[in-house]
Design an enzyme around this catalytic site. Structure first.
Site: not given
Length: 444
Positions: A77, A152, A176
């Site tokens: 990420k 996210s 998330s």
């Protein structure tokens, strides 16, 4: 079969046994990423050194090393440092930033033989439930390009769900790495706080609630990843009564398909022999909104001055959070800290009476990609965090929680079941999740 259609376990075994070379696996991952990423926007970058990393793994295997993730491509990420690569948190403020070193968790993955396919898009500062960033734009759900992949960790889940890689490493400060997997038919684990090493990396808006979180297509691959990230051993499934509540004791409205799916899942688990009891914590009026001032105040402390000087650089949704934080008083923040502690106490005390608890992961399926949050749930107008009503409590409690696939809604969009356990029970939770995955049909 394309190597990227294998589980991480099967791919690592095939590479170890010489049936597939690390370079062939890397080439398959690159080809699929290059073909699919333009439509999905799952990756901000495909690692230019991917094949070099694969060749290094081949050399290590030839030298006799045992590598549990031998040659397995992983997506990282865009808020986790990968040394030498641009890591930006989806923000124009960090455009051009090159991570000076690997985060400890990334180093552990590399040490186990994983190769970095690329960087997965995330919402700005990882503080939003959809992934649409000022720097990289909108990330789409591979199940339906008109829907969001969530946030996210939208990019990492879109990449894994599309078959670009078997594994991704996300973060989770409020759900998330549980809600996006639920929206895309994947498995995502929020480990016990501090079980997986965190950093070095960026400053966090709220310290002590974010974790690094494995994402995969099945529970076994998440368990494999956790064995690398934390040394987590195998364990017997959690045994004993399991609480369940469709609304987590919050009175949250569910989309009818989510409610029906949850009821069917509970019936299937009960029919398979799990001991289930309807029960939920008494939250004393607290919910996810009770702790949101901590995030807003943290964002304001980190970026308030820059937002006021150059608002055009920011996602307007993040700007609104910063404005909220700038308007908070000291007592407002103190009350939010107290709410965080009370949530921790309430959840910990509740779990002393149960082996685990089950809730829906989300109150609705993935919504239209152009929206930051769903406009309605069950046909009724909803707040901006109603889709996330069941996840942030577990970050403040510090306990592990996992989302596993449990079917689809009437439009074919994936839904997730959240399973929660007491702090430190990650291995037994994974074993229980594997059993539930099998009962409900599994994925991958």
């Amino acid at each position: 079969m394309n190597p990227m259609d294998l589980s991480a376990q099967a791919l690592a075994q095939a590479i170890t046994e010489g049936q597939i070379t690390p370079r062939d696996a890397a080439a398959a991952a690159r080809a699929r990423a290059e073909a699919l990423n333009p439509a999905l926007n799952a990756l901000t970058l495909i690692n230019p050194a991917l094949e070099v990393e694969a060749d290094a793994v081949a050399a290590r295997l030839a030298a006799g090393e045992t590598l549990p993730l031998a040659g397995v491509p992983v997506v990282i990420k865009d808020n986790i440092w990968v040394g030498g690569l641009p890591i930006t948190q989806g923000s124009k403020l960090f455009e051009g930033f090159i991570a000076p070193k690997d985060a400890q968790a990334v180093a552990l993955l590399r040490g186990a033989g994983a190769v970095i396919l690329g960087i997965g898009t995330c919402s700005e500062f990882a503080c939003k439930g959809s992934t649409n960033t000022p720097l990289y734009g909108m990330t789409r759900n591979p199940v339906n390009l008109a829907r969001t992949a969530g946030g996210s960790s939208g990019g990492p889940v879109a990449a894994v769900a599309a078959g670009m890689a078997p594994l991704a490493l996300g973060t989770d400060a409020g759900g998330s790495s549980r809600r996006p997997p639920a929206h895309t038919g994947l498995v995502g684990l929020k480990p016990t706080q501090d079980l997986v090493p965190y950093g070095p990396g960026f400053d966090e808006p709220v310290y002590g609630i974010s974790v690094l979180a494995p994402i995969a297509r099945n529970v076994g691959d998440v368990a494999l990843m956790m064995s690398v990230l934390s040394g987590l051993p195998e364990a017997a499934p959690l045994d004993g009564p399991i609480a369940f509540a469709a609304d987590f004791g919050l009175g949250q409205v569910l989309d009818p398909d989510v409610a029906a799916n949850f009821d069917a899942s509970i019936a299937a688990l009960s029919g398979a022999g799990l001991t289930l009891h309807p029960d939920a914590p008494d939250w004393k009026g607290l919910n996810g909104a009770s702790v949101m001032p901590l995030q807003h105040a943290g964002l304001a402390a980190l970026f308030g001055a820059r937002w006021q000087a150059e608002p055009e650089l920011f996602d307007p949704d993040l700007g609104a959070q910063i404005d909220s934080g700038l308007a908070l008083s000291g007592p407002d923040v103190a009350r939010a800290h107290h709410a965080s502690q009370r949530i921790r106490e309430i959840m910990s005390n509740f779990l002393t009476g149960y082996a685990a608890m089950i809730t829906p992961t989300t109150s609705c399926a993935a919504w239209p990609v152009e929206l930051s949050a769903p406009a309605t749930i069950a046909g009724k107008p909803c707040g901006g965090r109603d889709h996330a009503a069941f996840t942030s409590q577990l970050n403040h409690a510090g306990c592990p929680a996992i989302s596993v696939p449990c079917g689809v809604d009437s439009e074919g969009m994936p839904l997730g079941l959240q399973i929660i356990a007491a702090k430190g029970q990650d291995a037994a939770l994974l074993a229980l999740a594997a059993r539930i995955e099998t009962i409900l049909g599994g994925q991958g």
